[in-house]
Design a protein around this motif. Structure first.
Motif, PDB file in Angstrom:
ATOM      1  N   CYS A   4       2.351  -1.183   3.065  1.00 35.29           N
ATOM      2  CA  CYS A   4       3.724  -1.691   2.919  1.00 35.29           C
ATOM      3  C   CYS A   4       3.721  -3.185   2.584  1.00 35.29           C
ATOM      4  O   CYS A   4       4.517  -3.644   1.767  1.00 35.29           O
ATOM      5  N   CYS A   8      -0.458   0.537  10.818  1.00 34.80           N
ATOM      6  CA  CYS A   8      -1.656   0.815  10.000  1.00 34.80           C
ATOM      7  C   CYS A   8      -2.603  -0.390   9.969  1.00 34.80           C
ATOM      8  O   CYS A   8      -2.142  -1.532   9.911  1.00 34.80           O
ATOM      9  N   CYS A  45       6.514   3.544  13.604  1.00 32.12           N
ATOM     10  CA  CYS A  45       5.543   2.861  12.740  1.00 32.12           C
ATOM     11  C   CYS A  45       4.128   3.068  13.272  1.00 32.12           C
ATOM     12  O   CYS A  45       3.875   2.924  14.468  1.00 32.12           O
ATOM     13  N   LEU A  46       3.207   3.410  12.401  1.00 28.46           N
ATOM     14  CA  LEU A  46       1.831   3.730  12.809  1.00 28.46           C
ATOM     15  C   LEU A  46       0.983   2.482  13.008  1.00 28.46           C
ATOM     16  O   LEU A  46      -0.172   2.570  13.391  1.00 28.46           O
ATOM     17  N   CYS A  83       5.085   2.888   2.104  1.00 27.35           N
ATOM     18  CA  CYS A  83       4.781   3.234   3.509  1.00 27.35           C
ATOM     19  C   CYS A  83       4.043   4.574   3.538  1.00 27.35           C
ATOM     20  O   CYS A  83       4.455   5.539   2.870  1.00 27.35           O
TER      21      CYS A  83
HETATM   22 FE1  SF4 Z   1       4.217   1.013   9.494  1.00 20.82          FE
HETATM   23 FE2  SF4 Z   1       3.607  -0.149   7.133  1.00 20.82          FE
HETATM   24 FE3  SF4 Z   1       2.079   1.806   8.113  1.00 20.82          FE
HETATM   25 FE4  SF4 Z   1       4.530   2.333   7.152  1.00 20.82          FE
HETATM   26  S1  SF4 Z   1       2.736   1.568   5.984  1.00 20.82           S
HETATM   27  S2  SF4 Z   1       3.635   3.124   9.039  1.00 20.82           S
HETATM   28  S3  SF4 Z   1       5.631   0.518   7.842  1.00 20.82           S
HETATM   29  S4  SF4 Z   1       2.397  -0.232   9.016  1.00 20.82           S
END
Ligand code: SF4
Ligand code: FAD
Ligand code: SF4
Length: 450
Positions: A40, A35, A32-33, A93
């Motif tokens: 999401c 973000c 998981c980045l 995502c």
């Molecule tokens: Fe993680 Fe959500 Fe980003 Fe997907 S969108 S990488 S689940 S934080």
């Protein structure tokens, strides 16, 4: 996530998807980045703080991960299994661009299961506020409503018509998708919180809303009775023996144990060739259950094409792997019987035309027909709310589909609130949970004012 072998699992009712081990969960969470603007979260109807709980898994802190999810979603082990993630959290995502979005549902299931494994009950201190609320129906809407109200200090009683709690989670979704132990553990967790559960009470028959208000002294009532009245196709022969509604079929297997392994006095006989009519989750469940009951050929009759199937993608893939046959662009027009026993289903072949009001291509009849010999047919084309409560409650406004009309969850009767499928029509578990939670806030605001 690993799954049971399709050719083994289509003979048993054990769970298909086997869940993540701790290592697998940590590995997945590490992708998981985190973000800054997590797309999401916005795509989750309950706004679960997804990056936060995923980070906590990575830090091996599934206890706090559970608390994080629980604030927005009281049933993580359930939603992790049954949410249509591909069109919600996972569909949004950012890693979709690499073709491998984070398996958010599987991670949520992992956290929910870990908390159930260690028998954890949130050791919360409830400060009673002296008011009591009745919740009608123990599906996800009722359970979420009760949990939220209890935390606010209300005395909460849940009344359920059936002999098991959980609504569709118990009587509809089969055990190979959602083991019943999960639902029972979630109910137990709520009992430990002080919510009282009453089974076999049909509100509108055994007890009326009026009696609950005026004789039992409830300060407010939440109606979360779902949409359990099956729609019929309205074609000739639908009354033949061997034609079931999916609702009846699934209830008999899930609640009345009509499986070959169980020596119960209420077996269900479906024969070798079974047609399931419809393309949603309920149809996929009915088809997969029919296969597990020993039917040799199970086929889905659906009047549109494959891309229009409303079922969760995972269910379609699992059904295909298990040998379910899809006969697309076929619309049943007649059930043919002999001595009132079903023998065949006649279908018109369809093609796709203009877009309709749902934004999907409209199926149009071609004038060509095909007849399939069958022993049973299971009709699964949708459900409406059951009218028992509305008929027994003068002044309760419903629309033409029988759905209760609400304004911020308040019905046309003061002190009576509603949410979930009985308001939305057949929808999803997480939407029902969200409705139950929001209705609890509306009830609290109402009771603080009077
Ligand atoms: Fe993680 Fe959500 Fe980003 Fe997907 S969108 S990488 S689940 S934080
Ligand atoms: P329900 O779950 O229907 O619960 C209502 C409860 O009220 C029931 O227990 C009922 O017995 C009780 N009740 C009714 N009338 C009375 C009365 N008069 N007095 C007392 N009690 C009463 N959604 C997903 O998100 N993912 C899926 O994979 C999925 N699969 C599904 C598969 C099937 C077979 C079905 C039928 C539905 C599925 N759904 C799925 C939809 C989802 O389960 C529902 O949207 C959700 O359960 C609605 O919750 P609810 O609490 O509003 O109602
Ligand atoms: Fe995704 Fe459902 Fe969990 Fe929301 S509740 S994060 S949609 S699995």
């Amino acid at each position: 996530m690993q799954t049971q072998d399709p050719l083994i699992r289509n003979h048993n009712f054990n769970e298909v998807a086997l869940g993540f081990s701790e290592n697998e969960a940590i590995l997945e969470a590490s992708r998981c980045l985190q973000c800054k603007n997590p797309t999401c979260i916005a795509a989750c109807p309950a706004s679960v703080k997804i990056p936060d709980f995923i980070r906590l898994i990575k830090e091996k802190n599934s206890r706090v991960a559970y608390d994080t999810i629980y604030k927005d979603n009281v049933l993580p082990a359930v939603c992790g299994r049954v949410c249509p993630q591909e069109s919600q959290c996972e569909g949004a995502c950012v890693l979709n661009r690499t073709g491998r979005p984070i398996a958010i549902g599987a991670l949520e299931r992992y956290v929910g299961d870990e908390s159930l494994k260690c028998g954890e009950c949130k050791d919360e201190k409830i400060i009673p506020n002296g008011k009591k609320v009745a919740v009608v129906g123990s599906g996800p809407a009722g359970l979420a409503n009760a949990a939220s109200l209890r935390r606010m200090g209300y005395d909460v009683d849940i009344y359920e018509a059936l002999h098991e709690f959980g609504g569709v989670l118990q009587y509809g979704i089969p055990a190979f998708r959602l083991p019943k132990t999960i639902v029972e553990s979630e109910v137990l967790r709520l009992e430990k919180l002080g919510i009282k559960f009453h089974k076999n009470v049909i509100i509108g028959k055994s007890l009326t809303i009026d009696q609950m208000k005026n004789e039992l002294g409830y300060d407010a009532i939440f109606v979360g009775t779902g949409a359990g009245l099956p729609k019929s196709l309205g074609v000739p022969g639908e009354g033949h023996s061997g034609v079931f509604s999916a609702n009846e079929f699934l209830i008999r297997v899930n609640l009345m144990k009509a499986t070959p392994a169980m020596d119960y006095p209420t077996p269900i006989r479906i024969g070798d060739n079974v047609a399931v009519i419809g393309g949603g989750n309920v149809a996929m469940d009915a088809a997969r259950v029919a296969k597990r009951l020993g039917a040799k050929n199970v086929f889905i009759l659906y009047r549109r094409d494959k891309s229009s199937l409303p079922a969760r993608l995972e269910e379609v893939i699992h059904a295909e792997e298990e040998g379910i046959i899809f006969k697309l662009l076929h619309n049943p027009v007649e059930f043919i019987g002999e001595n009132h026993q079903l023998k065949a289903v006649r279908c018109e072949k369809m093609e796709l035309g203009e877009l309709d009001s749902s934004g999907r291509a409209k199926p149009v009849g071609t004038g060509q027909y095909e007849t399939f010999p069958v022993d049973s047919a299971i009709v699964s084309i949708g459900e409406n709310p059951n009218p028992i409560i509305s008929k027994a409650t003068p002044g309760l406004e419903t629309d033409r589909k029988g759905q209760i009309v609400v304004n911020n969850h308040q019905t046309s009767i003061a002190g009576v609130f509603a949410g979930g499928d009985v308001v939305l029509g057949a929808a999803t578990v997480i939407l029902a949970i969200g409705e139950g939670k929001d209705a609890a806030i509306a009830i609290d605001e109402y009771l603080k004012k009077i």
